[in-house]
Design a protein around this motif. Structure first.
Motif, PDB file in Angstrom:
ATOM      1  N   LEU A 162      49.431  38.309  41.541  1.00  0.00           N
ATOM      2  CA  LEU A 162      48.849  38.645  42.843  1.00  0.00           C
ATOM      3  C   LEU A 162      49.457  39.904  43.443  1.00  0.00           C
ATOM      4  CD1 LEU A 162      48.456  35.324  44.887  1.00  0.00           C
ATOM      5  CD2 LEU A 162      46.643  36.721  43.869  1.00  0.00           C
ATOM      6  N   ARG A 163      48.594  40.691  44.087  1.00  0.00           N
ATOM      7  CA  ARG A 163      49.024  41.771  44.984  1.00  0.00           C
ATOM      8  C   ARG A 163      48.277  41.565  46.296  1.00  0.00           C
ATOM      9  NH1 ARG A 163      47.205  44.748  40.499  1.00  0.00           N
ATOM     10  NH2 ARG A 163      48.865  45.370  39.052  1.00  0.00           N
ATOM     11  N   VAL A 164      49.013  41.642  47.396  1.00  0.00           N
ATOM     12  CA  VAL A 164      48.433  41.401  48.714  1.00  0.00           C
ATOM     13  C   VAL A 164      48.932  42.474  49.670  1.00  0.00           C
ATOM     14  CG1 VAL A 164      48.302  39.800  50.662  1.00  0.00           C
ATOM     15  CG2 VAL A 164      48.325  38.910  48.326  1.00  0.00           C
ATOM     16  N   MET A 207      39.375  45.495  45.481  1.00  0.00           N
ATOM     17  CA  MET A 207      40.085  44.667  46.450  1.00  0.00           C
ATOM     18  C   MET A 207      39.134  43.732  47.177  1.00  0.00           C
ATOM     19  SD  MET A 207      41.190  47.518  49.313  1.00  0.00           S
ATOM     20  CE  MET A 207      41.995  48.512  48.070  1.00  0.00           C
ATOM     21  N   GLY A 208      39.616  42.512  47.401  1.00  0.00           N
ATOM     22  CA  GLY A 208      38.893  41.542  48.195  1.00  0.00           C
ATOM     23  C   GLY A 208      39.490  41.480  49.585  1.00  0.00           C
ATOM     24  N   ALA A 245      35.391  44.360  48.833  1.00  0.00           N
ATOM     25  CA  ALA A 245      34.377  43.309  48.933  1.00  0.00           C
ATOM     26  C   ALA A 245      34.799  42.311  50.001  1.00  0.00           C
ATOM     27  CB  ALA A 245      34.213  42.595  47.591  1.00  0.00           C
ATOM     28  N   GLY A 246      33.829  41.750  50.714  1.00  0.00           N
ATOM     29  CA  GLY A 246      34.124  40.750  51.730  1.00  0.00           C
ATOM     30  C   GLY A 246      33.230  40.895  52.939  1.00  0.00           C
ATOM     31  N   PRO A 247      33.575  40.215  54.013  1.00  0.00           N
ATOM     32  CA  PRO A 247      34.744  39.355  54.207  1.00  0.00           C
ATOM     33  C   PRO A 247      34.672  38.084  53.362  1.00  0.00           C
ATOM     34  CG  PRO A 247      33.762  39.984  56.323  1.00  0.00           C
ATOM     35  CD  PRO A 247      32.773  40.315  55.254  1.00  0.00           C
ATOM     36  N   LEU A 248      35.770  37.727  52.757  1.00  0.00           N
ATOM     37  CA  LEU A 248      35.832  36.562  51.895  1.00  0.00           C
ATOM     38  C   LEU A 248      36.475  35.397  52.634  1.00  0.00           C
ATOM     39  CD1 LEU A 248      37.303  38.313  48.737  1.00  0.00           C
ATOM     40  CD2 LEU A 248      34.888  37.852  49.200  1.00  0.00           C
ATOM     41  N   PRO A 249      35.990  34.178  52.420  1.00  0.00           N
ATOM     42  CA  PRO A 249      36.688  33.018  52.980  1.00  0.00           C
ATOM     43  C   PRO A 249      38.140  33.029  52.509  1.00  0.00           C
ATOM     44  CG  PRO A 249      34.558  32.364  52.106  1.00  0.00           C
ATOM     45  CD  PRO A 249      34.780  33.783  51.669  1.00  0.00           C
ATOM     46  N   PRO A 250      39.098  32.987  53.409  1.00  0.00           N
ATOM     47  CA  PRO A 250      40.503  33.081  52.990  1.00  0.00           C
ATOM     48  C   PRO A 250      40.934  31.990  52.016  1.00  0.00           C
ATOM     49  CG  PRO A 250      40.297  33.436  55.356  1.00  0.00           C
ATOM     50  CD  PRO A 250      38.957  32.970  54.878  1.00  0.00           C
ATOM     51  N   ASP A 251      40.282  30.824  52.065  1.00  0.00           N
ATOM     52  CA  ASP A 251      40.718  29.740  51.187  1.00  0.00           C
ATOM     53  C   ASP A 251      40.234  29.906  49.749  1.00  0.00           C
ATOM     54  OD1 ASP A 251      38.057  29.217  51.698  1.00  0.00           O
ATOM     55  OD2 ASP A 251      38.340  27.113  52.241  1.00  0.00           O
ATOM     56  N   THR A 252      39.391  30.907  49.481  1.00  0.00           N
ATOM     57  CA  THR A 252      38.941  31.163  48.107  1.00  0.00           C
ATOM     58  C   THR A 252      39.304  32.555  47.609  1.00  0.00           C
ATOM     59  OG1 THR A 252      36.752  31.906  48.853  1.00  0.00           O
ATOM     60  CG2 THR A 252      36.999  29.565  48.331  1.00  0.00           C
ATOM     61  N   ALA A 253      39.664  33.471  48.493  1.00  0.00           N
ATOM     62  CA  ALA A 253      39.911  34.865  48.102  1.00  0.00           C
ATOM     63  C   ALA A 253      41.022  34.983  47.064  1.00  0.00           C
ATOM     64  CB  ALA A 253      40.253  35.694  49.332  1.00  0.00           C
ATOM     65  N   PHE A 254      42.094  34.215  47.247  1.00  0.00           N
ATOM     66  CA  PHE A 254      43.221  34.339  46.331  1.00  0.00           C
ATOM     67  C   PHE A 254      42.913  33.706  44.977  1.00  0.00           C
ATOM     68  CE2 PHE A 254      44.776  34.527  50.654  1.00  0.00           C
ATOM     69  CZ  PHE A 254      45.478  35.724  50.632  1.00  0.00           C
ATOM     70  N   HIS A 255      42.108  32.659  44.979  1.00  0.00           N
ATOM     71  CA  HIS A 255      41.650  32.078  43.716  1.00  0.00           C
ATOM     72  C   HIS A 255      40.823  33.106  42.938  1.00  0.00           C
ATOM     73  CE1 HIS A 255      40.102  29.158  40.836  1.00  0.00           C
ATOM     74  NE2 HIS A 255      38.885  29.626  41.107  1.00  0.00           N
ATOM     75  N   GLN A 256      39.972  33.839  43.630  1.00  0.00           N
ATOM     76  CA  GLN A 256      39.179  34.873  42.967  1.00  0.00           C
ATOM     77  C   GLN A 256      40.068  35.962  42.381  1.00  0.00           C
ATOM     78  OE1 GLN A 256      36.404  34.896  46.650  1.00  0.00           O
ATOM     79  NE2 GLN A 256      35.204  35.898  45.050  1.00  0.00           N
ATOM     80  N   ALA A 257      41.120  36.335  43.116  1.00  0.00           N
ATOM     81  CA  ALA A 257      42.042  37.342  42.594  1.00  0.00           C
ATOM     82  C   ALA A 257      42.764  36.823  41.361  1.00  0.00           C
ATOM     83  CB  ALA A 257      43.040  37.742  43.674  1.00  0.00           C
ATOM     84  N   LEU A 258      43.198  35.572  41.400  1.00  0.00           N
ATOM     85  CA  LEU A 258      43.870  34.985  40.241  1.00  0.00           C
ATOM     86  C   LEU A 258      42.948  34.899  39.040  1.00  0.00           C
ATOM     87  CD1 LEU A 258      45.896  32.127  41.971  1.00  0.00           C
ATOM     88  CD2 LEU A 258      46.842  34.150  40.855  1.00  0.00           C
ATOM     89  N   LEU A 264      43.684  43.266  44.149  1.00  0.00           N
ATOM     90  CA  LEU A 264      44.484  43.127  45.359  1.00  0.00           C
ATOM     91  C   LEU A 264      43.653  42.402  46.409  1.00  0.00           C
ATOM     92  CD1 LEU A 264      46.789  45.616  47.113  1.00  0.00           C
ATOM     93  CD2 LEU A 264      44.727  44.981  48.336  1.00  0.00           C
ATOM     94  N   VAL A 265      44.335  41.659  47.268  1.00  0.00           N
ATOM     95  CA  VAL A 265      43.684  40.986  48.388  1.00  0.00           C
ATOM     96  C   VAL A 265      44.215  41.592  49.683  1.00  0.00           C
ATOM     97  CG1 VAL A 265      43.358  38.801  49.625  1.00  0.00           C
ATOM     98  CG2 VAL A 265      43.357  38.834  47.115  1.00  0.00           C
ATOM     99  N   VAL A 266      43.327  41.889  50.615  1.00  0.00           N
ATOM    100  CA  VAL A 266      43.695  42.381  51.939  1.00  0.00           C
ATOM    101  C   VAL A 266      43.708  41.183  52.884  1.00  0.00           C
ATOM    102  CG1 VAL A 266      43.126  43.968  53.815  1.00  0.00           C
ATOM    103  CG2 VAL A 266      42.585  44.588  51.443  1.00  0.00           C
ATOM    104  N   ALA A 267      44.887  40.861  53.415  1.00  0.00           N
ATOM    105  CA  ALA A 267      45.047  39.724  54.319  1.00  0.00           C
ATOM    106  C   ALA A 267      45.158  40.227  55.749  1.00  0.00           C
ATOM    107  CB  ALA A 267      46.287  38.915  53.952  1.00  0.00           C
ATOM    108  N   MET A 268      44.616  39.466  56.682  1.00  0.00           N
ATOM    109  CA  MET A 268      44.567  39.905  58.066  1.00  0.00           C
ATOM    110  C   MET A 268      45.890  39.734  58.798  1.00  0.00           C
ATOM    111  SD  MET A 268      41.576  41.181  58.522  1.00  0.00           S
ATOM    112  CE  MET A 268      41.506  41.691  56.796  1.00  0.00           C
ATOM    113  N   TYR A 269      46.699  38.755  58.375  1.00  0.00           N
ATOM    114  CA  TYR A 269      47.966  38.527  59.061  1.00  0.00           C
ATOM    115  C   TYR A 269      48.996  38.016  58.056  1.00  0.00           C
ATOM    116  CZ  TYR A 269      46.127  33.715  59.325  1.00  0.00           C
ATOM    117  OH  TYR A 269      45.593  32.487  59.026  1.00  0.00           O
TER     118      TYR A 269
END
Length: 333
Positions: A162-164, A207-208, A245-258, A264-269
């Motif tokens: 993962l990269r965030v 990036m998601g 790409a997005g906005p992605l549901p946060p509960d699935t975005a990291f699974h998609q990256a994996l 990379l995933v862009v997280a809001m906080y």
């Protein structure tokens, strides 16, 4: 390539009362790690480093006082910074620990400005100790941004697959939501895109981008930030040539990256991104500051006062931070 100079790194020991001295000693005791770069440790005296590490430290090729460090150094070296550790609280935050932490990093910053090192690897500091010492910064990132005059910085975390990158960093959750803007999101995407291309060697990074709310807002049912802020930011990033790409549901975005859909995933906080990284790579994740004129990596853990001085600290995050800094500098040459 044979003959290519090694990257030159300054490694700061962080808060002397924490596990920074120990994890640095353990990581640098590995000859393969030492061989990745010319590494200059910035800390107290050799005797103090040994005492604080709770055991043997690798033997430096040279030990110099900070005032005498006026040229690049090869091999493994120690630069000693005059610090008063007389009021250092054992395994606890203190004014002395905060003051020492800042002096170590400022010495490394000066070396980077002067071209004596190409990058900085930092040990863990205590935000509370820094406040006790009278300094305003909430962490390394803000101190480094001010020192280098960097108007735009972002925190990237690399751990395992993962990269965030974080849009907002060391602020309360309510404040993070208030701070969200199209400009902040685009800046995080742009800094991440540049880093992935020039420091991570990806020709066309993908990036998601996470939403803020559950289910990415569910078409406005659970919040309007996606529609009003995040979607326009993604559109602007795409117009700038960023594959977002997005906005992605946060509960699935990291699974998609994996699963390999995103680099990379862009997280809001802060916790939206860090929970995922530390779940998959708690011992080996690394913090990277984007937007600086140098490479800066850091351990992705705190001072761990509860185990400081007991010989139990895990050095894998420090090892990963050294390795990643050397790799990033190698690609950027």
């Amino acid at each position: 390539m044979a003959g290519t100079p090694k990257p030159r790194l300054a490694l700061t020991l962080g808060d002397p009362a924490g596990i920074g001295p120990e994890v640095a000693a353990k990581a640098l005791s590995d000859g393969q790690v030492r061989g990745l770069a010319d590494i200059t440790v910035v800390g107290p005296s050799l005797d103090e480093w040994t005492r604080l590490a709770g055991g043997a430290v690798p033997t430096p090729d040279a030990v110099l006082e900070a005032e005498a460090w006026n040229a690049p150094l090869s091999g493994l070296n120690l630069i000693t910074v005059p610090v008063d550790l007389s009021d250092l609280a054992p395994a606890a935050p203190s004014r002395g620990g905060g003051e020492a932490s800042v002096r170590f990093i400022r010495t490394a910053i000066d070396a980077a400005r002067d071209g004596r090192v190409d990058g900085i690897v930092t040990g863990p500091i205590s935000k509370h100790a820094i406040r006790l010492a009278g300094y305003p910064w909430p962490g390394h990132t803000e101190l480094l941004a001010e020192a280098f005059g960097a108007d735009e910085v972002a925190m990237l975390f690399a751990g395992g697959p993962l990269r965030v990158v974080l849009v907002t960093i060391h602020v309360a959750l309510a404040e993070a939501i208030r701070l969200l803007s199209v400009e902040r999101i685009v800046t995080a995407c742009r800094l991440a895109d540049d880093a992935l291309r020039w420091r991570f060697g990806l020709a066309e990074p993908r990036m998601g981008v996470c939403g803020l709310n559950p289910h990415a807002g569910e078409e406005g049912r659970f919040g309007t930030e996606e529609r009003e802020v995040i979607e326009p930011a993604i559109a602007a990033a795409r117009e700038a040539g960023i594959r977002a790409a997005g906005p992605l549901p946060p509960d699935t975005a990291f699974h998609q990256a994996l699963a390999g859909e995103f680099d990379l995933v862009v997280a809001m906080y802060h916790d939206q991104g860090l929970i995922a990284v530390k779940t998959v790579a708690f011992e080996e994740s690394v913090n990277v500051t984007l937007g600086l004129p140098i490479v800066r990596t850091s351990v992705d853990h705190g001072t761990a006062y509860d185990i400081a001085g007991r010989g139990r600290a895990d050095p894998r995050s420090m090892t990963a931070a050294i390795r990643l800094a050397a790799e990033m500098l190698g690609r950027g040459r």
